[in-house]
Design an enzyme around this catalytic site. Sequence first.
Site, PDB file in Angstrom:
ATOM      1  N   ASP A   1      -5.948  22.923 -10.411  1.00  0.00           N
ATOM      2  CA  ASP A   1      -6.197  21.699 -11.281  1.00  0.00           C
ATOM      3  C   ASP A   1      -5.510  22.241 -12.528  1.00  0.00           C
ATOM      4  OD1 ASP A   1      -6.856  19.945 -13.272  1.00  0.00           O
ATOM      5  OD2 ASP A   1      -8.764  19.592 -12.340  1.00  0.00           O
TER       6      ASP A   1
ATOM      7  N   LYS B   1      -5.203  11.936 -18.714  1.00  0.00           N
ATOM      8  CA  LYS B   1      -5.093  12.847 -19.840  1.00  0.00           C
ATOM      9  C   LYS B   1      -3.648  12.772 -20.295  1.00  0.00           C
ATOM     10  CE  LYS B   1      -9.274  13.475 -18.654  1.00  0.00           C
ATOM     11  NZ  LYS B   1      -9.603  14.765 -17.964  1.00  0.00           N
TER      12      LYS B   1
ATOM     13  N   ARG C   1       0.720  -1.218   0.020  1.00  0.00           N
ATOM     14  CA  ARG C   1      -0.068  -0.065   0.081  1.00  0.00           C
ATOM     15  C   ARG C   1       0.792   1.280  -0.053  1.00  0.00           C
ATOM     16  NH1 ARG C   1      -1.841   0.949   4.983  1.00  0.00           N
ATOM     17  NH2 ARG C   1      -3.066  -1.204   4.977  1.00  0.00           N
TER      18      ARG C   1
ATOM     19  N   TYR D   1     -14.367  21.846 -13.926  1.00  0.00           N
ATOM     20  CA  TYR D   1     -14.647  20.440 -14.295  1.00  0.00           C
ATOM     21  C   TYR D   1     -15.792  19.989 -13.416  1.00  0.00           C
ATOM     22  CZ  TYR D   1     -13.882  15.372 -15.277  1.00  0.00           C
ATOM     23  OH  TYR D   1     -13.846  14.220 -15.636  1.00  0.00           O
TER      24      TYR D   1
HETATM   25  C1  LIG Z   1     -10.704  14.625 -17.008  1.00  0.00           C
HETATM   26  C2  LIG Z   1     -10.403  15.766 -15.862  1.00  0.00           C
HETATM   27  C3  LIG Z   1     -10.478  15.403 -14.447  1.00  0.00           C
HETATM   28  C4  LIG Z   1     -10.689  14.209 -13.767  1.00  0.00           C
HETATM   29  O1  LIG Z   1      -9.994  13.072 -14.123  1.00  0.00           O
HETATM   30  P1  LIG Z   1     -10.170  11.591 -14.117  1.00  0.00           P
HETATM   31  O2  LIG Z   1      -9.043  10.576 -14.141  1.00  0.00           O
HETATM   32  O3  LIG Z   1     -11.128  11.368 -15.461  1.00  0.00           O
HETATM   33  O4  LIG Z   1     -11.147  11.305 -13.045  1.00  0.00           O
HETATM   34  C5  LIG Z   1      -9.996  16.647 -13.538  1.00  0.00           C
HETATM   35  N1  LIG Z   1      -9.932  17.588 -14.150  1.00  0.00           N
HETATM   36  C6  LIG Z   1      -9.890  18.155 -15.348  1.00  0.00           C
HETATM   37  C7  LIG Z   1      -9.653  19.482 -15.871  1.00  0.00           C
HETATM   38  C8  LIG Z   1     -10.305  17.108 -16.563  1.00  0.00           C
HETATM   39  O5  LIG Z   1     -10.026  17.462 -17.609  1.00  0.00           O
END
Ligand SMILES: *Cc1c(COP(=O)(O)O)cnc(C)c1O
Length: 406
Positions: free
Chosen positions: A195, A220, A70, A123
Site C-alpha cells: 500500500d 487521497k 465495463r 490501515y
Molecule cells: C484511505 C486509505 C485507504 C483506503 O482508501 P479508500 O479510498 O478510503 O477506501 C487504504 N490505505 C491507506 C493507507 C489509506 O490511507
Amino acid sequence: MAPPPTKTPKLTASHSAQTQLVSAGRDPKWTRGLVNTPVMRASTITFDTYADLRAGVKTALDTNTPFYGRMGTPSQWALRDTLTELEHGDGTHLFPSGVAAIAHTLLALLDSGDHILIPDSVYEPVRGIAVKMLKRFNISFDYYDPMSVADAAARINSNTRLIFAETPGSLTFEVQDIPALAKLAGEKGAFLVVDNTWATPLYLNPLDLGADVSIHAGTKYLCGHSDVMVGTATAKGRAWDLLSRASFTAGQTISADDAFLTLRGIRTLDVRLRQHGAQALHIAKWLEAHPAVARVLHPALKSCPGHDIWQRDFKGSTGLFSVILKGGTEPDCAAMVDHLEHFKMGFSWGGYESLILPADPTSIRTATKWQAEGPLLRVHIGLENIDDLMADLDAGLARYTAAISA
Ligand SMILES: *Cc1c(COP(=O)(O)O)cnc(C)c1O
C-alpha cells in the site's frame, strides 16, 4: 477475455517523473488534440455491421477501441496508462475505492488454503477484509511487527502466499523495509503487495524495490481535492496476469467522471506534494520542540521508526504525520480539536485542506504493543498559509495543556 492492454509507449528512463505527470496517458488517438482526454461515459458501444461487431469482439481490447462500458473508455484507459507509467508496472486496474483495490487484489492473488502476512500497522479496514472475507474463503492470516523482517520470516508457513506491507504505517508511520520483505517473499515464492498511498508514485516505486503490486487509495493525493473515491492497483509479471484477469471477471471498474477527476488531480501532484511536504516537515520540526509534544512520528524525522529506511528508499515526504502529546488522554484532546479554525476533523486526507484526527492505536494492535506518552493526533497539513496553521495548532496545544493541568 483478455483485458485492454495499457498501450502508450513507455517513456524512457530519462523522462523525469514530473514530465510523466504532465504527458502520460495523453494518447492523441483519444484526445484528438484536446489537452485532456475527454469524459467518455458509456455502457453500450454500437457497431454498424455484423462484421464490425465480430471484429470488435476480437480486436477491440487489443487496440484500445471502446467495446463495452465495463471494459472502460479512453477516460479510464488514460488514467490506467498514467499509473502504469508512473509506477513502472505492466498494467493498472481501477477500483471504486482504496479498500476495494486491496480487497480485490488479495482475492485475485490468493486461493483457498493460502496464508498471508499483514503488518500490525496496517490501515485498519484491511483487518476487516481478513476477518470478514478471507477467513470465509479458508485463507488464514497473521500479523507481523512492521519494523521486523525477522518477525515476518518467523511467521511464514509452508502455505504463505502473500506478504502485505504498508509504508509508512497508518497512524503510527513505521517505515517498512520493502527490499528485505521482497527478498523474503521471493524466497518463498510469495507475492509482495504494498500500500503506497502515503508516498504516491512520485516518492516511492515499490515495484522497483521488488514488490509485485503497488496499491493507492487514489482518494487521497492522486485525486487531491477530497471529492473522489478511487483505488488503483499497478502490478507486474504473474501478479498482473492474475489481477487483470480477475478484475475484469469480477466487473471492477470506475466511472469516466471519477477517472477524469483523478487524472486531473495527478497533473498537479508534484507541485501540490512539494507544498504539502515542505509545510508538513516545517510544522513537524516545530512541534517536536513544542513543550506540549512528546514525540512526532514523521518519516523524515530521526525519531520516526524506520527513518533510515525512508532516507534510503523514498524521494520525499508528504503532508501526513502524527504527534504524540505529553500526558493526558484521548478525551483531553477535545479541548484542542474542538476549537481549531483551520484543522477540521474527518476521515481520509490528501486533499488541499488541513485535517486533524485523534486516534488510539492501542486496541488495533495484535502482534505488537502500542506504547506512548500520551494521546496521538494525526494531522494532514494542507495548502493554507503555514503561519495560520501554526498559530491554530499553538492555540490548540495551549488549550490542551490548560485542560490536563486543570
Ligand atoms: C484511505 C486509505 C485507504 C483506503 O482508501 P479508500 O479510498 O478510503 O477506501 C487504504 N490505505 C491507506 C493507507 C489509506 O490511507
